[in-house]
Design a protein around this motif. Structure first.
Motif, PDB file in Angstrom:
ATOM      1  N   GLU A  93       0.840  -1.207   0.000  1.00 48.70           N
ATOM      2  CA  GLU A  93       0.000   0.000   0.000  1.00 48.70           C
ATOM      3  C   GLU A  93       0.873   1.254   0.000  1.00 48.70           C
ATOM      4  O   GLU A  93       0.587   2.246  -0.686  1.00 48.70           O
ATOM      5  CB  GLU A  93      -0.914  -0.028   1.226  1.00 48.70           C
ATOM      6  CG  GLU A  93      -1.805   1.200   1.382  1.00 48.70           C
ATOM      7  CD  GLU A  93      -2.799   1.359   0.271  1.00 48.70           C
ATOM      8  OE1 GLU A  93      -3.349   2.455   0.118  1.00 48.70           O
ATOM      9  OE2 GLU A  93      -3.011   0.381  -0.473  1.00 48.70           O
ATOM     10  N   ARG A 126       2.314   1.694  -3.422  1.00 45.23           N
ATOM     11  CA  ARG A 126       1.290   2.204  -4.336  1.00 45.23           C
ATOM     12  C   ARG A 126       1.097   3.711  -4.153  1.00 45.23           C
ATOM     13  O   ARG A 126       0.996   4.471  -5.115  1.00 45.23           O
ATOM     14  CB  ARG A 126      -0.035   1.481  -4.094  1.00 45.23           C
ATOM     15  CG  ARG A 126      -1.132   1.857  -5.082  1.00 45.23           C
ATOM     16  CD  ARG A 126      -2.451   1.217  -4.705  1.00 45.23           C
ATOM     17  NE  ARG A 126      -3.017   1.835  -3.515  1.00 45.23           N
ATOM     18  CZ  ARG A 126      -3.733   2.949  -3.530  1.00 45.23           C
ATOM     19  NH1 ARG A 126      -3.984   3.576  -4.654  1.00 45.23           N
ATOM     20  NH2 ARG A 126      -4.214   3.444  -2.410  1.00 45.23           N
ATOM     21  N   GLU A 127       1.076   4.167  -2.879  1.00 39.14           N
ATOM     22  CA  GLU A 127       0.906   5.593  -2.625  1.00 39.14           C
ATOM     23  C   GLU A 127       2.066   6.406  -3.185  1.00 39.14           C
ATOM     24  O   GLU A 127       1.871   7.487  -3.749  1.00 39.14           O
ATOM     25  CB  GLU A 127       0.769   5.821  -1.123  1.00 39.14           C
ATOM     26  CG  GLU A 127      -0.550   5.297  -0.531  1.00 39.14           C
ATOM     27  CD  GLU A 127      -0.632   5.486   0.976  1.00 39.14           C
ATOM     28  OE1 GLU A 127       0.395   5.938   1.544  1.00 39.14           O
ATOM     29  OE2 GLU A 127      -1.680   5.190   1.558  1.00 39.14           O
ATOM     30  N   LEU A 184       3.932   5.604  -5.738  1.00 38.18           N
ATOM     31  CA  LEU A 184       3.797   5.620  -7.200  1.00 38.18           C
ATOM     32  C   LEU A 184       2.718   6.599  -7.642  1.00 38.18           C
ATOM     33  O   LEU A 184       2.852   7.278  -8.655  1.00 38.18           O
ATOM     34  CB  LEU A 184       3.470   4.214  -7.706  1.00 38.18           C
ATOM     35  CG  LEU A 184       4.617   3.196  -7.643  1.00 38.18           C
ATOM     36  CD1 LEU A 184       4.128   1.816  -8.022  1.00 38.18           C
ATOM     37  CD2 LEU A 184       5.754   3.611  -8.576  1.00 38.18           C
ATOM     38  N   VAL A 185       1.635   6.649  -6.870  1.00 43.83           N
ATOM     39  CA  VAL A 185       0.572   7.612  -7.194  1.00 43.83           C
ATOM     40  C   VAL A 185       1.100   9.038  -7.085  1.00 43.83           C
ATOM     41  O   VAL A 185       0.810   9.905  -7.926  1.00 43.83           O
ATOM     42  CB  VAL A 185      -0.638   7.404  -6.253  1.00 43.83           C
ATOM     43  CG1 VAL A 185      -1.637   8.542  -6.403  1.00 43.83           C
ATOM     44  CG2 VAL A 185      -1.328   6.082  -6.569  1.00 43.83           C
ATOM     45  N   VAL A 242       3.236   4.178 -15.470  1.00 42.63           N
ATOM     46  CA  VAL A 242       2.907   4.319 -14.042  1.00 42.63           C
ATOM     47  C   VAL A 242       1.456   3.948 -13.780  1.00 42.63           C
ATOM     48  O   VAL A 242       1.133   3.265 -12.794  1.00 42.63           O
ATOM     49  CB  VAL A 242       3.201   5.766 -13.575  1.00 42.63           C
ATOM     50  CG1 VAL A 242       2.628   6.013 -12.184  1.00 42.63           C
ATOM     51  CG2 VAL A 242       4.701   6.021 -13.560  1.00 42.63           C
ATOM     52  N   ALA A 243       0.529   4.394 -14.677  1.00 37.83           N
ATOM     53  CA  ALA A 243      -0.888   4.064 -14.502  1.00 37.83           C
ATOM     54  C   ALA A 243      -1.111   2.559 -14.589  1.00 37.83           C
ATOM     55  O   ALA A 243      -1.868   1.984 -13.801  1.00 37.83           O
ATOM     56  CB  ALA A 243      -1.722   4.794 -15.550  1.00 37.83           C
ATOM     57  N   LYS A 262       1.130   0.232 -13.990  1.00 39.49           N
ATOM     58  CA  LYS A 262       1.732  -0.385 -12.811  1.00 39.49           C
ATOM     59  C   LYS A 262       0.849  -0.198 -11.582  1.00 39.49           C
ATOM     60  O   LYS A 262       0.711  -1.098 -10.748  1.00 39.49           O
ATOM     61  CB  LYS A 262       3.115   0.218 -12.565  1.00 39.49           C
ATOM     62  CG  LYS A 262       3.928  -0.537 -11.512  1.00 39.49           C
ATOM     63  CD  LYS A 262       5.350  -0.025 -11.455  1.00 39.49           C
ATOM     64  CE  LYS A 262       6.163  -0.836 -10.438  1.00 39.49           C
ATOM     65  NZ  LYS A 262       7.550  -0.348 -10.352  1.00 39.49           N
ATOM     66  N   GLU A 263       0.220   0.996 -11.475  1.00 39.44           N
ATOM     67  CA  GLU A 263      -0.682   1.236 -10.347  1.00 39.44           C
ATOM     68  C   GLU A 263      -1.866   0.274 -10.383  1.00 39.44           C
ATOM     69  O   GLU A 263      -2.266  -0.287  -9.366  1.00 39.44           O
ATOM     70  CB  GLU A 263      -1.184   2.678 -10.383  1.00 39.44           C
ATOM     71  CG  GLU A 263      -2.135   3.011  -9.247  1.00 39.44           C
ATOM     72  CD  GLU A 263      -2.731   4.398  -9.378  1.00 39.44           C
ATOM     73  OE1 GLU A 263      -3.497   4.782  -8.491  1.00 39.44           O
ATOM     74  OE2 GLU A 263      -2.433   5.073 -10.384  1.00 39.44           O
ATOM     75  N   LYS A 264      -2.438   0.065 -11.592  1.00 40.73           N
ATOM     76  CA  LYS A 264      -3.557  -0.863 -11.718  1.00 40.73           C
ATOM     77  C   LYS A 264      -3.139  -2.279 -11.346  1.00 40.73           C
ATOM     78  O   LYS A 264      -3.871  -3.003 -10.658  1.00 40.73           O
ATOM     79  CB  LYS A 264      -4.104  -0.822 -13.143  1.00 40.73           C
ATOM     80  CG  LYS A 264      -5.353  -1.661 -13.347  1.00 40.73           C
ATOM     81  CD  LYS A 264      -5.882  -1.517 -14.768  1.00 40.73           C
ATOM     82  CE  LYS A 264      -7.142  -2.365 -14.941  1.00 40.73           C
ATOM     83  NZ  LYS A 264      -7.669  -2.264 -16.343  1.00 40.73           N
ATOM     84  N   LEU A 298      -0.727  -3.108  -9.331  1.00 38.35           N
ATOM     85  CA  LEU A 298      -0.532  -3.162  -7.880  1.00 38.35           C
ATOM     86  C   LEU A 298      -1.861  -3.229  -7.136  1.00 38.35           C
ATOM     87  O   LEU A 298      -1.982  -3.921  -6.120  1.00 38.35           O
ATOM     88  CB  LEU A 298       0.263  -1.942  -7.420  1.00 38.35           C
ATOM     89  CG  LEU A 298       1.781  -1.970  -7.708  1.00 38.35           C
ATOM     90  CD1 LEU A 298       2.402  -0.643  -7.362  1.00 38.35           C
ATOM     91  CD2 LEU A 298       2.446  -3.095  -6.925  1.00 38.35           C
ATOM     92  N   LEU A 299      -2.881  -2.510  -7.639  1.00 39.06           N
ATOM     93  CA  LEU A 299      -4.201  -2.587  -7.015  1.00 39.06           C
ATOM     94  C   LEU A 299      -4.752  -4.001  -7.090  1.00 39.06           C
ATOM     95  O   LEU A 299      -5.310  -4.524  -6.123  1.00 39.06           O
ATOM     96  CB  LEU A 299      -5.155  -1.598  -7.692  1.00 39.06           C
ATOM     97  CG  LEU A 299      -5.014  -0.123  -7.297  1.00 39.06           C
ATOM     98  CD1 LEU A 299      -5.896   0.739  -8.174  1.00 39.06           C
ATOM     99  CD2 LEU A 299      -5.371   0.081  -5.830  1.00 39.06           C
TER     100      LEU A 299
END
Length: 604
Positions: free
Chosen positions: A56, A59-60, A62-63, A161-162, A164-166, A168-169
């Motif tokens: 988590e 992820r934060e 990276l966001v 990045v988007a 990778k974020e997806k 990771l979610l």
């Protein structure tokens, strides 16, 4: 693809490890060894929690990085726009100067020419300015190409990045689902260990009690319905039903917590794979119309954000020949002018409507008053029925989903007057009794082994299933599965109810077959529907494993059982009339020396 293979490989390794631990637990000879295995499980759960927290945090970060990149891209775009505007202005100036020079050469002025040296100087200065402007234009072109390249690179980075974020979610959701599964297995292991240790184990029993109490303590927080977020299981679902019932018996509380963890795990695993594509398909639909695609989508379940619109359309298909402008308000006015005989029974049942739902138990809630008005309006809409126990729960489900009194009223009318057979909610409940016999025949056909076992144990399923069909599982299934059943039921009718009744027994068939005592089976059947967690599995059983399921067979079974039941009721009425005739012929049966109640009242 490689990430998915890695996740599956890790899941396989975890399953193998869990199998080895379970084998070690079963092979342990002493309670100390078993407790050590339990402590090892606790440490594993804590480690999984730390991994989830680390993911988590990653992820934060990276966001935040993506947000900074986005700001840089916006600034670069603004700068490029300014440069392009400046470049365009300079091009206009160059064009005007070029036109002016050309005009001066082609059309010399009429006045006497200026001195040669002044004209030459002016021409040379103009040529120098043009050369400088050309150099500026070339520089701007080079800078523009460089900035375009930078924007392209930043856009590629932002997309990565988007993505990778997806990913990771999805990974976080998968890890949280596995965490819920591990926790539920840990609770089940604690429960089995508690049964094995018994009440006379002293220190071990006290330790187990403390572990169970710690496992049952959890903080409720509302989860977001739009995306997968890492949060504890919320106390209430989106329709106000308790996710973990507050049972007084510790074993049942433990079972309820295990069930809630399983439901949460199935929801997380199905969110990206099933629910998100389903939401996209419903969002892509325009005007609703009956079709095979709609039928399949309704069977799979309607997403919460689309359910009110879809249910209103389904109800309108059923009752458009009965609806009239102002009909509901007219019925309410009639109820205010004259008290209906069913009013007293409605008031009694209002307080018994869904005691585990916060909308009907909170003193400040408006739902009980709205439910009262809906039921009173229906009692005037259909005086032949007036009110029957069970209608309050049907209307309450409609209110929770549609959130409008009039829509809930017409939903109740659609169920009672157009979907269910006639006499389903009459005083005799004739059609309801017929459907119980039909269900017995279908169970004997589809699940003969189970019915033979129940017959040997002398178990009468109608004690359990009568309420299922009468209120369409309103008291039996957890809310997300219940509303999925209603999605198909409002479109296809009572055939769906029989499909799901058979599927529920098929889902739990192995558990029921293990029970050998009739009383034990009855106790299990009282709450076993609440243990069903996998809505996709139940749906597949209902609409695939129960095939073939022709409507013609259902109609024939209903006709045959209705004739037999009517004959039995007629014979019963004849016996009753004959008994009353014989009793009347005998006269009042008061033994000598005794006084009847009427005579006793007449004495001074």
């Amino acid at each position: 693809m490689k990430e998915l293979v890695k996740i599956l490989h890790k899941a396989l390794e975890a399953a193998q490890q869990e199998k080895r631990v379970s084998s070690a637990y079963l092979a342990a000879a002493e309670d100390k060894d078993r407790l050590e295995l339990v402590r090892h499980k606790v440490r594993q759960i804590a480690e999984l929690g730390r991994r989830v927290e680390a993911l988590e945090q990653e992820r934060e970060s990276l966001v935040q990085a993506a947000s900074l990149r986005e700001q840089e891209v916006q600034e670069l775009r603004q700068h490029v726009q300014l440069l392009m505007d400046k470049n365009e202005a300079k091009q206009q100036v160059i064009c005007k100067l070029s036109e002016k020079v050309t005009q001066d050469f082609m059309h010399p002025p009429c006045q006497p020419p200026a001195p040669l040296d002044a004209a030459d100087r002016d021409l040379l200065s103009q040529q120098e300015k043009m050369e400088h402007l050309k150099d500026d234009m070339e520089a701007y072109r080079t800078q523009n190409r460089f900035l375009n390249s930078e924007i392209h690179q930043v856009t590629k980075i932002w997309r990565k990045v988007a993505e990778k974020e997806k990913a990771l979610l999805m990974k976080c959701a998968y890890l949280q689902a596995k965490n819920c599964q591990v926790e539920s297995k840990y609770l089940a292991g604690l429960r089995r260990l508690q049964e094995a240790v018994g009440v006379e184990a002293g220190e071990c029993s006290e330790l187990l009690r403390q572990l169970i109490q710690e496992a049952l303590q959890w903080e409720a927080s509302e989860a977001s319905a739009d995306s997968v977020v890492l949060s504890p299981i919320s106390e209430y679902d989106e329709y106000g039903f308790l996710t973990v019932p507050n049972y007084e018996v510790e074993d049942l509380r433990l079972l309820a917590k295990i069930q809630a963890l399983e439901v949460h795990s199935h929801h997380l695993l199905a969110h990206e794979a099933v629910e998100q594509p389903l939401r996209e398909r419903w969002a892509a639909l325009g005007e609703l119309a009956p079709s095979l695609e709609i039928k399949q989508l309704l069977r799979a379940g309607v997403p919460r954000e689309h359910r009110p619109r879809v249910w209103k359309w389904l109800v309108r298909l059923r009752v458009q020949h009965l609806q009239g402008p102002g009909r509901y308000q007219e019925l309410l006015s009639r109820g205010q002018a004259c008290k209906h005989p069913a009013t007293r029974q409605i008031e009694l049942d209002l307080n018994r409507t869904f005691p585990s739902n916060k909308h009907f138990t909170c003193p400040a809630s408006s739902f009980p008053d709205r439910l009262r008005r809906v039921l009173l309006a229906f009692s005037w809409q259909n005086p032949a029925i007036g009110y029957c126990q069970g209608l309050n729960r049907l209307a309450a489900i409609a209110l929770l989903v549609l959130d409008e009194e009039e829509s809930a009223f017409w939903c109740l009318v659609a169920i009672v007057e157009t979907i269910m057979p006639a006499d389903y909610y009459s005083k005799t409940l004739l059609a309801s009794q017929v459907d119980q016999r039909v269900l017995q025949d279908l169970l004997s056909e589809k699940l003969p082994k189970l019915m033979a076992h129940l017959g040997q144990c002398r178990v009468d399923l109608s004690f359990i299933t009568f309420n299922w069909l009468l209120v369409v599982f309103a008291d039996s299934l957890i809310s997300n599965i219940l509303l999925q059943v209603w999605d198909a039921f409002l479109y296809e009718g009572t055939k769906v109810v029989f499909r799901y009744a058979l599927a529920i027994f098929k889902y739990n068939e192995e558990e029921i077959l293990r029970l050998q005592d009739g009383l034990e089976i009855y106790q299990y059947l009282r709450f076993f529907t609440k243990t069903i967690c996998d809505s996709r599995k139940l749906m597949n059983i209902a609409f695939n494993d129960m095939n073939p399921f022709p409507k013609k067979q259902l109609r024939q079974l209903r006709m045959a059982h209705r004739e037999r039941l009517e004959a039995e009721l007629h014979e019963l009425e004849q016996l009753k009339a004959k008994y009353l005739e014989i009793r009347a012929a005998r006269g009042p049966a008061v033994p000598e020396g005794c006084t009847s109640e009427d005579e006793g009242e007449a004495e001074p």
